[in-house]
Motif scaffolding. Structure first.
Motif, mmCIF file in Angstrom:
data_model
loop_
_atom_site.group_PDB
_atom_site.id
_atom_site.type_symbol
_atom_site.label_atom_id
_atom_site.label_comp_id
_atom_site.label_asym_id
_atom_site.label_seq_id
_atom_site.Cartn_x
_atom_site.Cartn_y
_atom_site.Cartn_z
ATOM 1 N N VAL A 212 9.520 -8.223 4.695
ATOM 2 C CA VAL A 212 8.412 -9.415 4.684
ATOM 3 C C VAL A 212 7.639 -9.464 5.964
ATOM 4 O O VAL A 212 6.613 -9.483 6.018
ATOM 5 N N ALA A 213 8.502 -9.179 7.097
ATOM 6 C CA ALA A 213 7.909 -8.859 8.316
ATOM 7 C C ALA A 213 6.926 -7.479 8.265
ATOM 8 O O ALA A 213 6.078 -7.691 8.994
ATOM 9 N N THR A 216 3.696 -8.528 6.541
ATOM 10 C CA THR A 216 2.836 -9.536 7.237
ATOM 11 C C THR A 216 2.010 -8.830 8.299
ATOM 12 O O THR A 216 0.931 -9.095 8.413
ATOM 13 N N ALA A 217 2.784 -7.753 8.964
ATOM 14 C CA ALA A 217 2.189 -6.904 9.921
ATOM 15 C C ALA A 217 0.942 -6.019 9.338
ATOM 16 O O ALA A 217 -0.057 -6.041 9.997
ATOM 17 N N ARG A 219 -0.459 -6.644 6.585
ATOM 18 C CA ARG A 219 -1.869 -7.532 6.140
ATOM 19 C C ARG A 219 -2.578 -8.114 7.125
ATOM 20 O O ARG A 219 -3.750 -8.007 7.354
ATOM 21 N N VAL A 220 -1.904 -8.176 8.585
ATOM 22 C CA VAL A 220 -2.670 -8.503 9.614
ATOM 23 C C VAL A 220 -3.844 -7.253 10.061
ATOM 24 O O VAL A 220 -4.850 -7.451 10.339
#
Length: 303
Positions: A212-213, A216-217, A219-220
């Motif tokens: 998940v992390a 998220t990274a 996607r950023v």
């Protein structure tokens, strides 16, 4: 001289239904862009080991040239049936198809090909020939495909673009944004990540990290790459999609609902080697919609 038309949309014709379908698709693209359409048929004399009488040799050449003109006329008729006012030029050329196509691309805004064929352009974008064309072409190339081998290319759905943060995928993003704008549809920027590379080596994301992390990274990073294009195309809806997996599989799955897939010719991360070897063959052989291959332009970025 071969009557090159600067800025034209060029289509390779070989007498197949796929090529005619590609020509009609290219005609629509030419209308969207306000460009003329150029239909090109390339034929080559058969190579023989034994001497051939000059008369026979010349009759073969004349026959190939006549057939080329017939195929061009057929394709032109099909395009004009859909776009009566479109400016269309034709050219029958005796040469190597790949060499001729690369030369055409020096003058063209876009080169369009069917996914299957009979003659000069058969299998043009499969295997090593694809690498040659992509490596040397001077403009984007589109391979026109439908949901099934006999279906016309889809005319609805978003434009899909593979993005990995590389300069090459920035070029693909620029092309994809303009294509989505011309079509009045949304753009979906797709990025994939994986723990393991094709050769079994670990990537920068260790297996023990939180997926998940990582997502998220990633996607950023994708958002940072897209933000400049969103400012430039403020009226364009741009959706971001970050997935864990292989880029080709992801694009093929998402392509079921798209009208165009856009990729750069090389990159890093999720799209490394996207258009080399077996990966390119899988995308071109199985895509449910047209595929645009965009070469990097080192003269600057539009973002």
């Amino acid at each position: 001289m071969h009557g090159f038309v600067d800025g034209a949309v060029v289509t390779g014709i070989d007498g197949s239904a796929s090529a005619v379908q590609a020509a009609v698709w290219a005609g629509t693209e030419a209308v969207r862009r306000g460009r003329p359409l150029r239909l090109v048929q390339v034929y080559a004399l058969p190579q023989v080991s034994a001497p051939v009488a000059f008369g026979t040799h010349e009759r073969v050449r004349e026959g190939l040239a006549a057939r080329a003109e017939e195929w061009l006329a057929e394709a032109k008729t099909a395009v004009l049936a859909e776009h009566p006012g479109l400016e269309i030029t034709t050219a029958a050329r005796e040469w190597s198809p790949v060499t001729a196509l690369v030369q055409e691309s020096q003058h063209a805004e876009l080169v369009v090909l069917g996914s299957r064929g009979l003659g000069g352009f058969t299998g043009l974008l499969v295997g090593s020939t694809a690498v040659s064309v992509v490596a040397h072409a001077h403009c984007p190339i589109v391979v026109v495909r439908g949901r099934t081998p006999h279906d016309p290319p889809p005319a609805t759905g978003p434009v899909l673009v593979g993005a990995d943060g590389s300069p090459d995928s920035d070029v693909a993003l620029a092309f994809a944004c303009e294509e989505a704008r011309l079509r009045g549809t949304a753009l979906v920027a797709v990025h994939t990540w994986s723990d393991v590379l094709a050769d079994g080596m670990l990537r920068a994301h260790p297996l023990e990290e939180d997926p998940v992390a990582i997502a998220t990274a990633e996607r950023v990073k994708l958002a940072e790459q897209v933000v400049g294009w969103q400012r430039k195309y403020s009226d364009l809806t741009i959706e971001l999609e970050v997935t864990r997996g292989r880029p080709v599989r992801t694009l093929l799955e998402r392509g079921e609902r798209a009208q165009l897939i856009v990729v750069g010719c090389r990159g890093r991360g999720g799209f490394t080697g996207m258009l080399l070897g077996s990966t390119s063959q899988a995308l071109i052989a199985h895509s449910p919609c047209p595929v645009a291959v965009v070469r990097p332009q080192r003269t600057g970025s539009g973002a």
